[in-house]
Motif scaffolding. Structure first.
Motif, short mmCIF file in Angstrom:
data_model
loop_
_atom_site.label_atom_id
_atom_site.label_comp_id
_atom_site.label_asym_id
_atom_site.label_seq_id
_atom_site.Cartn_x
_atom_site.Cartn_y
_atom_site.Cartn_z
N LEU A 72 0.87 -1.17 0.00
CA LEU A 72 0.00 0.00 0.00
C LEU A 72 0.91 1.23 0.00
O LEU A 72 1.81 1.33 0.82
N SER A 73 0.66 2.15 -0.90
CA SER A 73 1.52 3.32 -1.04
C SER A 73 1.28 4.33 0.07
O SER A 73 0.30 4.24 0.81
N GLU A 74 2.20 5.28 0.18
CA GLU A 74 2.04 6.37 1.14
C GLU A 74 0.76 7.12 0.82
O GLU A 74 0.36 7.22 -0.34
N ARG A 75 0.14 7.66 1.86
CA ARG A 75 -1.09 8.41 1.63
C ARG A 75 -1.35 9.34 2.79
O ARG A 75 -0.71 9.23 3.84
N ARG A 76 -2.28 10.24 2.58
CA ARG A 76 -2.71 11.16 3.62
C ARG A 76 -4.16 10.81 3.96
O ARG A 76 -4.95 10.53 3.07
N VAL A 77 -4.48 10.83 5.25
CA VAL A 77 -5.85 10.54 5.67
C VAL A 77 -6.35 11.67 6.56
O VAL A 77 -5.56 12.37 7.20
N VAL A 78 -7.64 11.84 6.58
CA VAL A 78 -8.27 12.83 7.45
C VAL A 78 -8.74 12.12 8.71
O VAL A 78 -9.39 11.09 8.64
N THR A 79 -8.38 12.68 9.86
CA THR A 79 -8.86 12.15 11.14
C THR A 79 -9.70 13.23 11.81
O THR A 79 -9.61 14.40 11.48
N PHE A 80 -10.53 12.80 12.75
CA PHE A 80 -11.39 13.73 13.47
C PHE A 80 -11.30 13.44 14.95
O PHE A 80 -11.36 12.28 15.37
#
Length: 93
Positions: A72-80
Motif C-alpha cells: 500500500l503506497s504512502e497516503r494522507r488521511v483525514v482524522t477527526f
C-alpha cells in the motif's frame, strides 16, 4: 439514518435564507474545509472538533479476496477528534 448535506441545507433554509443562498453557504463552507485540509492545515471548529491530516507510510497489505500480498503506497488521511462539548452532548450523564 445519516444527516445528509441536503438535510443541512434544509435546516439553513429554515433559518430564513433562500434555498439558493442556503446551498451556496454550505457549498462554500465545505469548499473552504476541503481546501484547508488539502493544503495540510487542520480545521478546528470550536465546540465541535478538529479535522487533521495524518501522513501514512507505505506498508505491506493483502488483498482479502485473493490473498495476494501487495504494498500500500504512502497516503494522507483525514482524522477527526471531537471536542469535549460534543462528547458530553453525545454521552449525557
Amino acid at each position: 439514518m445519516a444527516l445528509t448535506k441536503n438535510d443541512i441545507i434544509e435546516k439553513v433554509n429554515a433559518l430564513g435564507f433562500s434555498k439558493k443562498k442556503s446551498v451556496e453557504i454550505i457549498e462554500i463552507l465545505l469548499e473552504i474545509m476541503k481546501n484547508s485540509l488539502a493544503n495540510g492545515e487542520d480545521v478546528l471548529i470550536s465546540g465541535f472538533g478538529k479535522f487533521c491530516i495524518k501522513d501514512k507510510d507505505s506498508r505491506r497489505g493483502r488483498n482479502p479476496a485473493t490473498g495476494e500480498d501487495l504494498t500500500l503506497s504512502e497516503r494522507r488521511v483525514v482524522t477527526f477528534k471531537c471536542s469535549g462539548k460534543l462528547r458530553d452532548c453525545v454521552n449525557p450523564e
